[in-house]
Motif scaffolding. Structure first.
Motif, PDB file in Angstrom:
ATOM      1  N   LYS A 195      57.467  50.521  38.515  1.00 29.50           N
ATOM      2  CA  LYS A 195      57.444  50.378  39.963  1.00 29.50           C
ATOM      3  C   LYS A 195      56.263  51.164  40.532  1.00 29.50           C
ATOM      4  O   LYS A 195      56.049  52.318  40.179  1.00 29.50           O
ATOM      5  N   VAL A 196      55.498  50.519  41.399  1.00 32.36           N
ATOM      6  CA  VAL A 196      54.369  51.143  42.080  1.00 32.36           C
ATOM      7  C   VAL A 196      54.615  51.006  43.574  1.00 32.36           C
ATOM      8  O   VAL A 196      54.892  49.908  44.065  1.00 32.36           O
ATOM      9  N   ARG A 197      54.511  52.098  44.281  1.00 28.76           N
ATOM     10  CA  ARG A 197      54.733  52.048  45.723  1.00 28.76           C
ATOM     11  C   ARG A 197      53.405  51.921  46.449  1.00 28.76           C
ATOM     12  O   ARG A 197      52.439  52.617  46.130  1.00 28.76           O
ATOM     13  N   MET A 198      53.367  51.009  47.419  1.00 31.05           N
ATOM     14  CA  MET A 198      52.196  50.832  48.265  1.00 31.05           C
ATOM     15  C   MET A 198      52.643  50.172  49.555  1.00 31.05           C
ATOM     16  O   MET A 198      53.740  49.629  49.632  1.00 31.05           O
ATOM     17  N   THR A 199      51.782  50.245  50.541  1.00 31.54           N
ATOM     18  CA  THR A 199      52.108  49.617  51.824  1.00 31.54           C
ATOM     19  C   THR A 199      52.066  48.100  51.667  1.00 31.54           C
ATOM     20  O   THR A 199      51.397  47.587  50.754  1.00 31.54           O
ATOM     21  N   PRO A 200      52.745  47.402  52.542  1.00 31.62           N
ATOM     22  CA  PRO A 200      52.671  45.931  52.493  1.00 31.62           C
ATOM     23  C   PRO A 200      51.233  45.423  52.641  1.00 31.62           C
ATOM     24  O   PRO A 200      50.859  44.441  52.006  1.00 31.62           O
ATOM     25  N   GLU A 201      50.443  46.121  53.448  1.00 31.86           N
ATOM     26  CA  GLU A 201      49.053  45.714  53.642  1.00 31.86           C
ATOM     27  C   GLU A 201      48.253  45.843  52.342  1.00 31.86           C
ATOM     28  O   GLU A 201      47.467  44.970  51.994  1.00 31.86           O
ATOM     29  N   ARG A 202      48.467  46.943  51.631  1.00 23.98           N
ATOM     30  CA  ARG A 202      47.757  47.142  50.365  1.00 23.98           C
ATOM     31  C   ARG A 202      48.207  46.099  49.338  1.00 23.98           C
ATOM     32  O   ARG A 202      47.398  45.553  48.597  1.00 23.98           O
ATOM     33  N   ARG A 203      49.506  45.828  49.295  1.00 29.77           N
ATOM     34  CA  ARG A 203      50.012  44.804  48.374  1.00 29.77           C
ATOM     35  C   ARG A 203      49.358  43.464  48.655  1.00 29.77           C
ATOM     36  O   ARG A 203      48.927  42.764  47.733  1.00 29.77           O
ATOM     37  N   SER A 204      49.248  43.107  49.920  1.00 27.60           N
ATOM     38  CA  SER A 204      48.604  41.845  50.293  1.00 27.60           C
ATOM     39  C   SER A 204      47.149  41.819  49.854  1.00 27.60           C
ATOM     40  O   SER A 204      46.655  40.798  49.362  1.00 27.60           O
ATOM     41  N   ALA A 205      46.464  42.954  50.015  1.00 24.51           N
ATOM     42  CA  ALA A 205      45.062  43.034  49.609  1.00 24.51           C
ATOM     43  C   ALA A 205      44.929  42.899  48.089  1.00 24.51           C
ATOM     44  O   ALA A 205      44.033  42.197  47.595  1.00 24.51           O
ATOM     45  N   VAL A 206      45.814  43.544  47.342  1.00 21.90           N
ATOM     46  CA  VAL A 206      45.789  43.460  45.875  1.00 21.90           C
ATOM     47  C   VAL A 206      46.075  42.021  45.438  1.00 21.90           C
ATOM     48  O   VAL A 206      45.387  41.469  44.573  1.00 21.90           O
ATOM     49  N   GLN A 207      47.072  41.395  46.041  1.00 23.93           N
ATOM     50  CA  GLN A 207      47.415  40.018  45.693  1.00 23.93           C
ATOM     51  C   GLN A 207      46.256  39.072  46.000  1.00 23.93           C
ATOM     52  O   GLN A 207      45.932  38.194  45.191  1.00 23.93           O
ATOM     53  N   ALA A 208      45.623  39.255  47.161  1.00 22.81           N
ATOM     54  CA  ALA A 208      44.499  38.402  47.547  1.00 22.81           C
ATOM     55  C   ALA A 208      43.324  38.593  46.599  1.00 22.81           C
ATOM     56  O   ALA A 208      42.665  37.620  46.198  1.00 22.81           O
ATOM     57  N   HIS A 209      43.063  39.830  46.219  1.00 22.74           N
ATOM     58  CA  HIS A 209      41.960  40.097  45.294  1.00 22.74           C
ATOM     59  C   HIS A 209      42.241  39.456  43.933  1.00 22.74           C
ATOM     60  O   HIS A 209      41.348  38.816  43.350  1.00 22.74           O
ATOM     61  N   ALA A 210      43.441  39.630  43.441  1.00 20.69           N
ATOM     62  CA  ALA A 210      43.806  39.035  42.145  1.00 20.69           C
ATOM     63  C   ALA A 210      43.638  37.519  42.204  1.00 20.69           C
ATOM     64  O   ALA A 210      43.052  36.918  41.289  1.00 20.69           O
ATOM     65  N   GLU A 211      44.122  36.910  43.257  1.00 21.40           N
ATOM     66  CA  GLU A 211      44.019  35.457  43.400  1.00 21.40           C
ATOM     67  C   GLU A 211      42.554  35.020  43.442  1.00 21.40           C
ATOM     68  O   GLU A 211      42.174  34.032  42.810  1.00 21.40           O
ATOM     69  N   ALA A 212      41.714  35.784  44.153  1.00 19.04           N
ATOM     70  CA  ALA A 212      40.288  35.466  44.236  1.00 19.04           C
ATOM     71  C   ALA A 212      39.612  35.559  42.868  1.00 19.04           C
ATOM     72  O   ALA A 212      38.615  34.876  42.611  1.00 19.04           O
ATOM     73  N   GLN A 213      40.165  36.387  41.992  1.00 16.50           N
ATOM     74  CA  GLN A 213      39.629  36.536  40.637  1.00 16.50           C
ATOM     75  C   GLN A 213      40.240  35.531  39.672  1.00 16.50           C
ATOM     76  O   GLN A 213      39.921  35.523  38.485  1.00 16.50           O
ATOM     77  N   GLY A 214      41.167  34.724  40.174  1.00 18.22           N
ATOM     78  CA  GLY A 214      41.805  33.709  39.342  1.00 18.22           C
ATOM     79  C   GLY A 214      42.837  34.271  38.389  1.00 18.22           C
ATOM     80  O   GLY A 214      43.050  33.720  37.305  1.00 18.22           O
ATOM     81  N   GLU A 215      43.474  35.375  38.774  1.00 26.37           N
ATOM     82  CA  GLU A 215      44.488  35.964  37.907  1.00 26.37           C
ATOM     83  C   GLU A 215      45.716  36.348  38.705  1.00 26.37           C
ATOM     84  O   GLU A 215      45.687  36.414  39.922  1.00 26.37           O
TER      85      GLU A 215
END
Length: 80
Positions: free
Chosen positions: A23-43
């Motif tokens: 489990k990693v704790r982060m703000t919803p905004e950071r989670r969204s940024a991480v998810q968007a970055h991963a998606e942009a990298q195709g992963e």
């Protein structure tokens, strides 16, 4: 999507037993940024996080004096 067969359920359960969750704790905004970055990298988000961990550990271990310890062939301690 059709329901999984018993064999598929058994195979997935066996596969998932190889892993643990962290489990990693982060703000919803950071989670969204991480998810968007991963998606942009195709992963996937998990794939991106694991890659980030692997690359950071590799870089840290390659750094001179990594982890504050002596490198191979060196003796830790003050110089003469």
């Amino acid at each position: 999507m059709p329901e999984k067969t018993e064999a598929q359920k058994k195979a997935q359960k066996k596969y998932m037993e190889k892993f643990v969750e962290v489990k990693v704790r982060m703000t919803p905004e950071r989670r969204s940024a991480v998810q968007a970055h991963a998606e942009a990298q195709g992963e996937s988000t998990t794939g991106f996080i694991n890659r980030a961990i692997d690359e950071t550990m590799e870089r840290d271990n390659a750094a001179p004096g990594a982890a504050g310890g002596a490198t191979e062939g060196e003796i830790a301690g003050p110089s003469d």
